[in-house]
Scaffold this motif. Structure first.
Motif, mmCIF file in Angstrom:
data_model
loop_
_atom_site.group_PDB
_atom_site.id
_atom_site.type_symbol
_atom_site.label_atom_id
_atom_site.label_comp_id
_atom_site.label_asym_id
_atom_site.label_seq_id
_atom_site.Cartn_x
_atom_site.Cartn_y
_atom_site.Cartn_z
ATOM 1 N N GLY A 26 0.839 -1.192 0.000
ATOM 2 C CA GLY A 26 0.000 0.000 0.000
ATOM 3 C C GLY A 26 0.875 1.244 0.000
ATOM 4 O O GLY A 26 1.905 1.285 0.688
ATOM 5 N N ILE A 27 0.458 2.225 -0.804
ATOM 6 C CA ILE A 27 1.206 3.477 -0.907
ATOM 7 C C ILE A 27 0.212 4.624 -0.878
ATOM 8 O O ILE A 27 -0.711 4.672 -1.696
ATOM 9 N N ARG A 28 0.393 5.534 0.053
ATOM 10 C CA ARG A 28 -0.479 6.703 0.124
ATOM 11 C C ARG A 28 -0.162 7.641 -1.049
ATOM 12 O O ARG A 28 0.989 7.700 -1.517
ATOM 13 N N PRO A 29 -1.168 8.362 -1.546
ATOM 14 C CA PRO A 29 -0.976 9.251 -2.700
ATOM 15 C C PRO A 29 0.155 10.259 -2.528
ATOM 16 O O PRO A 29 0.846 10.588 -3.490
ATOM 17 N N GLU A 30 0.386 10.729 -1.312
ATOM 18 C CA GLU A 30 1.433 11.724 -1.070
ATOM 19 C C GLU A 30 2.826 11.101 -0.975
ATOM 20 O O GLU A 30 3.820 11.811 -0.883
ATOM 21 N N HIS A 31 2.914 9.764 -1.011
ATOM 22 C CA HIS A 31 4.202 9.082 -0.913
ATOM 23 C C HIS A 31 4.677 8.529 -2.252
ATOM 24 O O HIS A 31 5.515 7.635 -2.302
ATOM 25 N N LEU A 32 4.133 9.088 -3.328
ATOM 26 C CA LEU A 32 4.570 8.754 -4.681
ATOM 27 C C LEU A 32 5.238 9.972 -5.300
ATOM 28 O O LEU A 32 4.664 11.058 -5.324
ATOM 29 N N LYS A 33 6.463 9.790 -5.775
ATOM 30 C CA LYS A 33 7.167 10.865 -6.476
ATOM 31 C C LYS A 33 6.701 10.854 -7.928
ATOM 32 O O LYS A 33 6.601 9.800 -8.557
ATOM 33 N N LEU A 34 6.441 12.025 -8.452
ATOM 34 C CA LEU A 34 5.905 12.177 -9.798
ATOM 35 C C LEU A 34 6.961 12.785 -10.713
ATOM 36 O O LEU A 34 7.673 13.709 -10.327
ATOM 37 N N SER A 35 7.089 12.244 -11.924
ATOM 38 C CA SER A 35 8.070 12.745 -12.886
ATOM 39 C C SER A 35 7.519 12.608 -14.300
ATOM 40 O O SER A 35 6.694 11.742 -14.569
ATOM 41 N N ARG A 36 8.029 13.426 -15.188
ATOM 42 C CA ARG A 36 7.701 13.291 -16.612
ATOM 43 C C ARG A 36 8.758 12.470 -17.343
ATOM 44 O O ARG A 36 8.534 12.066 -18.474
#
Length: 103
Positions: A26-36
């Motif tokens: 399980g991963i909370r939405p705020e614990h995902l790093k986002l990149s292009r």
């Protein structure tokens, strides 16, 4: 654990959970790093909610399904854009095949 907090926790099963030695993570939405450019998982933006201090993305991730990501500020993407997600390894929640937390 998925129902506590808003938005709810993302659950990943099968091959995508294997690097963390668990049937489900399980991963909370705020614990995902986002990149292009790069990351652990590749996906397409379905919905981008730009809310000022936060941007919530609903991303269809290859081999996983829909995931919710919380990014700080205005992350400039729209429907159909490709993004990459990388979970924070220190914030992964591991679960066994019965849904019980693994310590």
């Amino acid at each position: 654990a998925g129902f506590i907090g808003s938005p709810r926790m993302n659950f990943v099963t099968g091959e995508a959970a294997r690097p963390w030695n668990a049937p489900t993570v399980g991963i909370r939405p705020e614990h995902l790093k986002l990149s292009r450019e790069s990351g652990t998982w590749k996906g397409l933006v379905g919905v981008a909610e730009h809310l000022g201090s936060d941007t919530f993305l609903h991303v269809n991730v290859e081999g996983i399904g829909m995931m919710t990501v919380r990014a700080g500020g205005d992350f400039g993407v729209t429907h159909g854009d490709t993004v990459y997600l990388t979970p924070d390894d220190t914030r992964i929640h591991r679960f066994d095949d019965k849904g019980m937390a693994i310590r």
